[in-house]
Design a protein around this motif. Structure first.
Motif, PDB file in Angstrom:
ATOM      1  N   ILE A  30      22.965  14.873  59.540  1.00 16.69           N
ATOM      2  CA  ILE A  30      24.236  14.142  59.505  1.00 16.69           C
ATOM      3  C   ILE A  30      25.099  14.630  58.350  1.00 16.69           C
ATOM      4  CG2 ILE A  30      25.269  11.872  59.057  1.00 16.69           C
ATOM      5  CD1 ILE A  30      23.037  10.639  60.664  1.00 16.69           C
ATOM      6  N   LEU A  31      26.356  14.905  58.666  1.00 13.36           N
ATOM      7  CA  LEU A  31      27.312  15.256  57.621  1.00 13.36           C
ATOM      8  C   LEU A  31      27.922  13.978  57.050  1.00 13.36           C
ATOM      9  CD1 LEU A  31      29.226  18.364  59.017  1.00 13.36           C
ATOM     10  CD2 LEU A  31      27.421  18.299  57.290  1.00 13.36           C
ATOM     11  N   SER A  32      27.977  13.897  55.735  1.00 13.73           N
ATOM     12  CA  SER A  32      28.469  12.694  55.073  1.00 13.73           C
ATOM     13  C   SER A  32      29.255  13.080  53.830  1.00 13.73           C
ATOM     14  CB  SER A  32      27.288  11.804  54.682  1.00 13.73           C
ATOM     15  OG  SER A  32      27.712  10.731  53.868  1.00 13.73           O
ATOM     16  N   ARG A  33      30.268  12.282  53.521  1.00  8.57           N
ATOM     17  CA  ARG A  33      31.014  12.514  52.280  1.00  8.57           C
ATOM     18  C   ARG A  33      30.178  12.128  51.061  1.00  8.57           C
ATOM     19  NH1 ARG A  33      36.379   9.308  53.877  1.00  8.57           N
ATOM     20  NH2 ARG A  33      34.751   8.055  54.856  1.00  8.57           N
ATOM     21  N   ASN A  34      29.258  11.179  51.276  1.00  9.82           N
ATOM     22  CA  ASN A  34      28.384  10.723  50.186  1.00  9.82           C
ATOM     23  C   ASN A  34      26.939  10.658  50.679  1.00  9.82           C
ATOM     24  OD1 ASN A  34      30.506   9.961  48.122  1.00  9.82           O
ATOM     25  ND2 ASN A  34      31.149   8.672  49.840  1.00  9.82           N
ATOM     26  N   PRO A  35      26.292  11.812  50.807  1.00 10.69           N
ATOM     27  CA  PRO A  35      24.928  11.834  51.359  1.00 10.69           C
ATOM     28  C   PRO A  35      23.934  11.100  50.464  1.00 10.69           C
ATOM     29  CG  PRO A  35      25.541  13.983  50.459  1.00 10.69           C
ATOM     30  CD  PRO A  35      26.776  13.157  50.435  1.00 10.69           C
ATOM     31  N   LYS A  36      23.147  10.205  51.094  1.00 12.13           N
ATOM     32  CA  LYS A  36      22.168   9.415  50.348  1.00 12.13           C
ATOM     33  C   LYS A  36      20.758   9.535  50.912  1.00 12.13           C
ATOM     34  CE  LYS A  36      25.675   6.040  48.914  1.00 12.13           C
ATOM     35  NZ  LYS A  36      26.142   4.626  48.984  1.00 12.13           N
ATOM     36  N   LYS A  37      20.618  10.233  52.035  1.00 11.92           N
ATOM     37  CA  LYS A  37      19.307  10.412  52.647  1.00 11.92           C
ATOM     38  C   LYS A  37      18.992  11.898  52.749  1.00 11.92           C
ATOM     39  CE  LYS A  37      19.646   6.146  55.363  1.00 11.92           C
ATOM     40  NZ  LYS A  37      19.597   5.554  56.736  1.00 11.92           N
ATOM     41  N   LYS A  38      17.717  12.208  52.943  1.00 16.29           N
ATOM     42  CA  LYS A  38      17.282  13.609  52.959  1.00 16.29           C
ATOM     43  C   LYS A  38      17.949  14.409  54.073  1.00 16.29           C
ATOM     44  CE  LYS A  38      12.767  13.168  50.728  1.00 16.29           C
ATOM     45  NZ  LYS A  38      11.291  13.355  50.884  1.00 16.29           N
ATOM     46  N   HIS A  39      18.174  13.762  55.227  1.00 11.79           N
ATOM     47  CA  HIS A  39      18.764  14.497  56.353  1.00 11.79           C
ATOM     48  C   HIS A  39      20.285  14.385  56.381  1.00 11.79           C
ATOM     49  CE1 HIS A  39      18.625  10.436  57.942  1.00 11.79           C
ATOM     50  NE2 HIS A  39      19.316  10.805  59.007  1.00 11.79           N
ATOM     51  N   HIS A  40      20.883  13.862  55.311  1.00 12.91           N
ATOM     52  CA  HIS A  40      22.334  13.807  55.180  1.00 12.91           C
ATOM     53  C   HIS A  40      22.794  14.945  54.271  1.00 12.91           C
ATOM     54  CE1 HIS A  40      23.040   9.308  56.339  1.00 12.91           C
ATOM     55  NE2 HIS A  40      22.117   9.878  57.093  1.00 12.91           N
TER      56      HIS A  40
END
Length: 294
Positions: A30-40
């Motif tokens: 998953i693409l995220s502006r604020n990645p908080k998980k390993k797969h982000h």
């Protein structure tokens, strides 16, 4: 098993879609502006950045990202944001797969039935029909053009023109289950093309798993409902009183401004093309609402 890069993965549709893809043994990034998980993994559209690791050995991109159409009033600034959040993000993904030499098996994008315009007519719109010329159509046209650029590199593109998504976890139903919307809006004869979130997510899964399922499809349920009939059915399932008086057009325009057009207008949309590939679980509104609320 496929590796799938998902944008908009923390939204209403993306959250359930991630679960379904993982259940089918696919790897989801998953693409995220604020990645908080390993797969982000981080992306920043304004600064033209996507973490290169997110595109390593990626098979499919499912592009759901985009500012909510009905979340805020349509100021000029908001209108541009609605377009940019969809188009610039797709452009960035296209740029980065070329830069990182990512060999995609498919690009799968959301779009909207707004492609046919915010109008009420006798036409049952099919995928090959021409787009309208209003603002809601402009969003969809530019959205789809951004998705279709992937086909220049012989990457199959699937586009799902989506109607009103019904879910127990929020979205349109949360707004409809309020005193203002538990009554017919305007004339009440405008159509509401709808789809249960389970069916919509299953369509995205099918686009990953069935290589023949590419092109443009209307992602709506086969049953046609007007605003008036939809509201009565919703009230019946909820066991709530539906006011017998329609909410006047000017009241909605005072409350939400120009975007009132998306609830005051609406036409039927054909499902003949997608039914050749996909079997709906929720064909009838009553069944869909009962599953959500009961």
């Amino acid at each position: 098993m496929a590796k799938i890069l998902l944008t908009g993965g923390t939204g209403l549709v993306g959250t359930l879609l991630e679960q379904k893809l993982k259940k089918n043994n696919h790897e989801v990034i998953i693409l995220s502006r604020n990645p908080k998980k390993k797969h982000h993994f981080k992306w920043d559209v304004k600064n033209n950045y996507v973490d290169p690791k997110a595109l390593e050995n990626t098979d499919f991109i499912i592009h759901l990202a985009g500012a909510g159409i009905a979340d805020k009033k349509w100021t000029n600034k908001r209108k541009q944001e609605l377009i940019d959040s969809r188009v610039l993000s797709a452009n960035l993904l296209y740029q980065k797969i070329k830069e990182y030499n990512t060999s995609l098996k498919g690009f799968i994008s959301s779009s909207g039935i707004g492609y046919y315009g915010a109008i009420t007519s006798e036409t049952i719109f099919k995928e090959e029909d021409q787009p309208a010329k209003d603002f809601i159509a402009k969003i969809c046209i530019e959205w789809e053009n951004a998705a279709n650029q992937f086909s220049k590199d012989n990457i199959p593109v699937t586009i799902l023109r989506t109607g009103v998504v019904l879910s127990k976890d929020g979205g349109a139903l949360k707004k409809m289950n309020t005193p203002l919307f538990l009554s017919a809006l305007g004339k009440g004869d405008q159509y509401i093309p709808w789809i249960h979130i389970e069916d919509l997510c299953d369509m995205y899964v099918k686009a990953v798993e069935d290589q023949s399922f590419n092109g443009i499809f209307n992602a709506v349920a086969p049953e046609h409902q007007t605003n008036s009939s939809f509201t009565k059915t919703l009230g019946k399932v909820l066991k709530k009183f539906v006011t017998p008086f329609n909410v006047p057009k000017f009241v909605l325009q005072l409350v939400v401004g120009e975007l009132a057009v998306i609830v005051l207008q609406g036409s039927r949309v054909s499902t003949e093309k997608i039914k050749k590939y996909f079997s709906f679980k929720y064909k009838e509104l009553t069944k869909a609402l009962e599953e959500i609320y009961q």
